[in-house]
Design a protein around this motif. Structure first.
Motif, PDB file in Angstrom:
ATOM      1  N   GLN A 126       0.908  -1.166   0.213  1.00  0.00           N
ATOM      2  CA  GLN A 126       0.038  -0.024  -0.073  1.00  0.00           C
ATOM      3  C   GLN A 126       0.855   1.245   0.026  1.00  0.00           C
ATOM      4  N   GLN A 128       1.401   5.759  -1.430  1.00  0.00           N
ATOM      5  CA  GLN A 128       0.453   6.783  -1.653  1.00  0.00           C
ATOM      6  C   GLN A 128       1.509   7.576  -2.682  1.00  0.00           C
ATOM      7  N   GLN A 130       1.932  10.633  -5.617  1.00  0.00           N
ATOM      8  CA  GLN A 130       1.696  11.982  -5.980  1.00  0.00           C
ATOM      9  C   GLN A 130       2.205  12.583  -7.337  1.00  0.00           C
ATOM     10  N   GLN A 175      -6.516  -1.435  -5.834  1.00  0.00           N
ATOM     11  CA  GLN A 175      -7.177  -0.210  -5.095  1.00  0.00           C
ATOM     12  C   GLN A 175      -6.601   1.088  -5.683  1.00  0.00           C
ATOM     13  N   ALA A 179      -6.425  10.000  -1.824  1.00  0.00           N
ATOM     14  CA  ALA A 179      -5.760   9.707  -0.523  1.00  0.00           C
ATOM     15  C   ALA A 179      -6.657  10.393   0.392  1.00  0.00           C
ATOM     16  N   THR A 180      -6.888   9.374   1.581  1.00  0.00           N
ATOM     17  CA  THR A 180      -7.837   9.862   2.617  1.00  0.00           C
ATOM     18  C   THR A 180      -6.941  10.536   3.842  1.00  0.00           C
ATOM     19  N   ASP A 181      -5.752  10.275   3.763  1.00  0.00           N
ATOM     20  CA  ASP A 181      -4.744  11.168   4.840  1.00  0.00           C
ATOM     21  C   ASP A 181      -3.775  11.957   3.903  1.00  0.00           C
ATOM     22  N   TRP A 196      -2.618  10.090  -4.213  1.00  0.00           N
ATOM     23  CA  TRP A 196      -3.690   8.754  -4.273  1.00  0.00           C
ATOM     24  C   TRP A 196      -3.289   7.795  -3.453  1.00  0.00           C
ATOM     25  N   ASP A 197      -4.108   7.192  -2.973  1.00  0.00           N
ATOM     26  CA  ASP A 197      -3.757   5.609  -2.125  1.00  0.00           C
ATOM     27  C   ASP A 197      -3.744   4.529  -3.229  1.00  0.00           C
ATOM     28  N   SER A 199      -3.301   0.336  -3.913  1.00  0.00           N
ATOM     29  CA  SER A 199      -2.615  -1.032  -3.190  1.00  0.00           C
ATOM     30  C   SER A 199      -2.484  -1.722  -4.585  1.00  0.00           C
TER      31      SER A 199
END
Length: 379
Positions: A126, A128, A130, A175, A179-181, A196-197, A199
């Motif tokens: 997983q 992140q 950018q 996935q 991004a949530t965080d 973006w997150d 997986s």
């Protein structure tokens, strides 16, 4: 003239007897058969005469009122093409088909490459992202309904230099969301791109063939050869069991090629040690059982090991030594790292033989157990 002659024969045949004369059943049958044969012959001659008189009308609806009896009436001119034309057409079709098949094969064996972390089959990473190029790559692969790319790690040479591995794994994008965080300001690139997150799940192993090129879109790609552990082990056995002519003795009987044909058999035997009761372990637990027990005491957050085991699935059977070694490597070197084992994933990927892979996994899990139980700390 032939048509007129046949008609005259028919008239003569029918007029030779009185209209009121009685015929026996057998005579009536013979007369009917004769009449039928004459009519059939007349029609054939008529068709033949029409064909000879006007070959240009062969495929015309108005050529004759007797096309019902013409053997060629339902044919079209395209059906009577020459064998040479058909051969040229078939050659062109086969050439086009072969070209398309080759293109599909080339595309299926070409992967965009991402150099980030060494991964083993079954692992999930997983991350992140950018960078606009990485985001463009992810969107492109998902949009093309081929949500896969090649993942490569780094290896450290004895000289201290780090280089990308030529062996990696195909990863599937499972996935891709905003991004949530949000990343910390210090880690954010000032490019206006939203993170973006992502997986990624590792699947097939591969090795790079040929050169690595950069395409017009900005990412690197290469042709790869996918590896299958069963095929590798079968070839390993065949290679060391194949007779070698160069080693033939004076009697002409050739001996086997230089090598160890029992290597795969030993790999299978060694792979049993992962699950067999071990007298050196607490309560005679197997190596895998003991490692899991100790790892749960050292996990970074509750449920980490259970989640890891859920990702990896069941351990492959002992008669699949390469797959079992890869599974153990993914267990003791999880993502993210727990810091309780030596990094063995690059060594597993570059090993050429099943026995080597099993031995790497055995050494790795034993050292990790001794590190966690305190009997032989590594750091």
């Amino acid at each position: 003239m032939k048509l007129l002659h046949l008609s005259m024969l028919l008239v003569a045949a029918t007029s030779s007897s009185s209209p009121t004369a009685a015929f026996s059943p057998s005579q009536q049958m013979r007369s009917a058969a004769s009449y039928s044969r004459i009519i059939c012959l007349e029609r054939r001659v008529q068709s033949s005469s029409s064909f000879r008189r006007s070959p240009s009308h062969l495929f015309s609806e108005s050529a004759s009122n007797n096309n019902d009896f013409d053997d060629f009436a339902e044919f079209s001119s395209t059906q009577l093409s020459t064998e040479s034309d058909e051969g040229d057409h078939n050659d062109s079709f086969l050439s086009s088909l072969q070209s398309r098949v080759q293109q599909v094969q080339d595309d299926s064996n070409k992967l965009p490459l991402m150099i980030l972390d060494t991964m083993l089959p079954r692992q999930i990473l997983q991350i992140q992202i950018q960078h606009p190029t990485l985001k463009s790559l992810m969107k492109h692969r998902v949009g093309q309904e081929t949500p896969t790319l090649g993942m490569l790690g780094m290896a450290k040479l004895s000289s201290g230099q780090t280089v990308p591995l030529k062996t990696g794994v195909e990863v599937e994008i499972i996935q891709m969301d905003k991004a949530t965080d949000k990343p910390l300001p210090s880690n954010t690139l000032d490019n206006g791109e939203e993170p973006w997150d992502i997986s990624l799940r590792a699947g097939r192993r591969f090795t790079i063939e040929g050169e690595v090129n950069k395409n017009d879109e900005g990412w690197t790609e290469a042709h790869v050869k996918f590896l299958d552990s069963t095929t590798e082990e079968e070839k390993e056995v065949q290679q060391y069991s194949k007779p070698s002519i160069s080693m033939a003795d004076e009697s002409g009987i050739s001996s086997t090629a230089t090598g160890d044909r029992l290597s795969v058999a030993r790999a299978i035997s060694k792979s049993k040690q992962f699950t067999q009761p071990n007298m050196n372990m607490k309560n005679s637990a197997s190596l895998v059982e003991r490692w899991i027990e100790l790892a749960k005491e050292n996990e970074r957050h509750p449920g980490q090991i259970d989640a890891l085991l859920g990702q990896l699935g069941e351990m492959p059977p002992e008669h699949e030594p390469t797959e079992r070694a890869m599974w153990v490597g993914a267990l003791i070197n999880p993502l993210p790292s727990m810091g309780v084992a030596m990094e063995i994933r690059p060594a597993l990927l570059v090993s050429k033989r099943a026995e080597e892979r099993v031995q790497v996994a055995l050494d790795g899990i034993l050292k990790s157990i001794r590190h966690m139980d305190g009997s032989a700390r590594m750091w």
